[in-house]
Design an enzyme around this catalytic site. Structure first.
Site, short mmCIF file in Angstrom:
data_model
loop_
_atom_site.label_atom_id
_atom_site.label_comp_id
_atom_site.label_asym_id
_atom_site.label_seq_id
_atom_site.Cartn_x
_atom_site.Cartn_y
_atom_site.Cartn_z
N LYS A 186 -3.30 4.75 -2.43
CA LYS A 186 -2.28 5.53 -1.73
C LYS A 186 -2.18 6.93 -2.34
CE LYS A 186 -1.36 2.24 1.02
NZ LYS A 186 -0.41 1.13 1.12
C1 LIG Z 1 -0.17 -0.12 1.60
C2 LIG Z 1 0.84 -0.46 2.66
C3 LIG Z 1 1.85 -1.40 2.45
C4 LIG Z 1 1.92 -2.29 1.26
O1 LIG Z 1 1.87 -1.71 0.04
P1 LIG Z 1 1.30 -2.56 -1.22
O2 LIG Z 1 1.76 -1.78 -2.37
O3 LIG Z 1 -0.19 -2.60 -1.05
O4 LIG Z 1 1.91 -3.91 -1.15
C5 LIG Z 1 2.79 -1.58 3.44
N1 LIG Z 1 2.74 -0.89 4.59
C6 LIG Z 1 1.79 0.01 4.84
C7 LIG Z 1 1.80 0.77 6.14
C8 LIG Z 1 0.78 0.25 3.90
O5 LIG Z 1 -0.20 1.11 4.18
#
Ligand SMILES: *Cc1c(COP(=O)(O)O)cnc(C)c1O
Length: 373
Positions: A186
């Protein structure tokens, strides 16, 4: 070779990372979760976002679960989610015992379509949970109005959109609660897993804080007021994220500049069946730069032959997944979500790409002959 997921994200921070581990590991307090570093990180993000409360937890997914539980969403309730997106959108709803109801997305932005959301609202709807997608925020002004008009809660899956701003309000603060994810890939990814709940509702913040640590009020060990979770935050990661927070704006700006350049270069490709994302900076985050391509698999091969890695996000819609199909209305279709699955192709947009690399990616995409199927 230019990989889609760069292996060297943290290469220039190795010394600081080792120093953080040493400092936390040798501190007299020997506190490795939910300590003063986590509290300082939450404070820093409160200042950064202007939110009334920020609650650090173990992942973006678990942040969604904490929010749904804090809103008392549970068995018998429905939550409207996008048909195109990542598993946590459906899985978090099912985890609290509620039922996801899938709504189709906009064909260009790939974010949930407010009209489709409204069609999906029933007497059992407890909440709407739109998600920001790739580089574009969902239509939060319209979704806010919808939630108010139908008297349902609004959860904002802003996991990918930290730093995006729409009408002067940051992503994460449009819903009654939002979330950010710090998983490695991210935009504010880290060297492990983590997430936060972001909210202006003090009561939601208080409940999320209790739920993340087995329902215990802060400082009241072995008093369980709610059935909660182990969704605590790591002190080493808090230290790492505190150190990296001041550089986030510059990294996001670099992503945005790369995206601006790509979008300008790719504008003429629409005739060849290659559609860049909507241009501009308003309500944009540039976590992922996703093209919509009629001959997607051919462009993927074309770029691979030129040493450029790509990624296809979500090759199937959520209701088409084996795990979530039992929750989907039989015989229903989500045509725009299906098209997004068939056509999306993400190209590298990470901030440490050099200008020469960015140009090489753009040249390679522009040399794709394309054409109708
Ligand atoms: C990455 C993501 C999540 C979840 O995040 P994690 O930290 O991987 O659990 C939830 N919603 C969206 C749209 C994402 O891209």
């Amino acid at each position: 070779m230019l990989p889609f997921f760069p292996p060297d994200l943290f290469d220039d921070e190795v010394e600081e990372l080792l120093d953080t581990v040493r400092r936390v590991a040798t501190a007299p307090a020997q506190r490795f979760i939910l300590g003063e570093r986590t509290a300082a990180f939450e404070r820093a993000l409160r200042e950064h976002t202007g939110a009334a409360d920020v609650v650090a937890c173990s992942s973006g997914t678990s942040a969604l679960v904490l929010v749904l539980r804090a809103m008392d969403v549970g068995p018998g309730d429905e939550v409207v989610v996008p048909a195109f997106g990542c598993a946590p959108l459906a899985a978090s709803v099912i985890a609290v015992g509620a039922t996801p109801v899938f709504a189709d997305v906009h064909p260009w932005t790939m974010t949930v379509e407010p009209y489709e959301v409204e069609q999906a609202i029933s007497g059992r709807t407890a909440a709407l949970m739109p998600a920001h997608m790739f580089s574009v925020m969902a239509d939060m002004p319209a979704l806010r109005q919808l939630a108010a008009r139908h008297d349902v809660r609004l959860v904002e899956d802003s996991a990918v959109a930290q730093g995006a701003v729409l009408d002067g309000l940051p992503a994460g603060r449009w819903g009654e609660a939002g979330v950010y994810s710090f998983v490695q890939v991210k935009a504010f990814g880290t060297v492990g897993e983590g997430g936060v709940v972001v909210t202006d509702d003090a009561e939601l913040g208080r409940l999320a804080r209790m739920l993340r640590n087995h329902g215990q009020p802060p400082g009241r060990r072995f008093e369980h007021h709610l059935v909660g979770y182990n969704s605590r935050f790591d002190e080493i990661l808090a230290d790492v994220q505190l150190r990296r927070l001041p550089g986030l704006a510059a990294r996001l700006e670099r992503r945005a500049a790369i995206a601006d350049y790509y979008t300008e270069r790719f504008a003429p490709l629409v005739e060849r069946g290659v559609q860049p994302p909507p241009p501009g900076r308003e309500g944009r985050c540039h976590y992922v730069y996703a093209l919509l391509v009629e001959q997607r698999d051919e462009l993927r091969v074309h770029l691979a032959e030129r040493g450029i890695g790509t990624h296809v996000y979500y090759p199937a819609t959520l209701p088409a997944q084996q795990a979530f199909a039992p929750y989907a209305k039989a015989g229903r279709h989500w045509p725009h979500a299906e098209l997004a699955c068939a056509r999306n192709l993400a190209i590298p947009v990470y901030p440490h790409l050099t200008d020469a690399q960015v140009e090489a990616v753009a040249d390679a995409v522009c040399s794709f002959p394309g054409g109708p199927r």
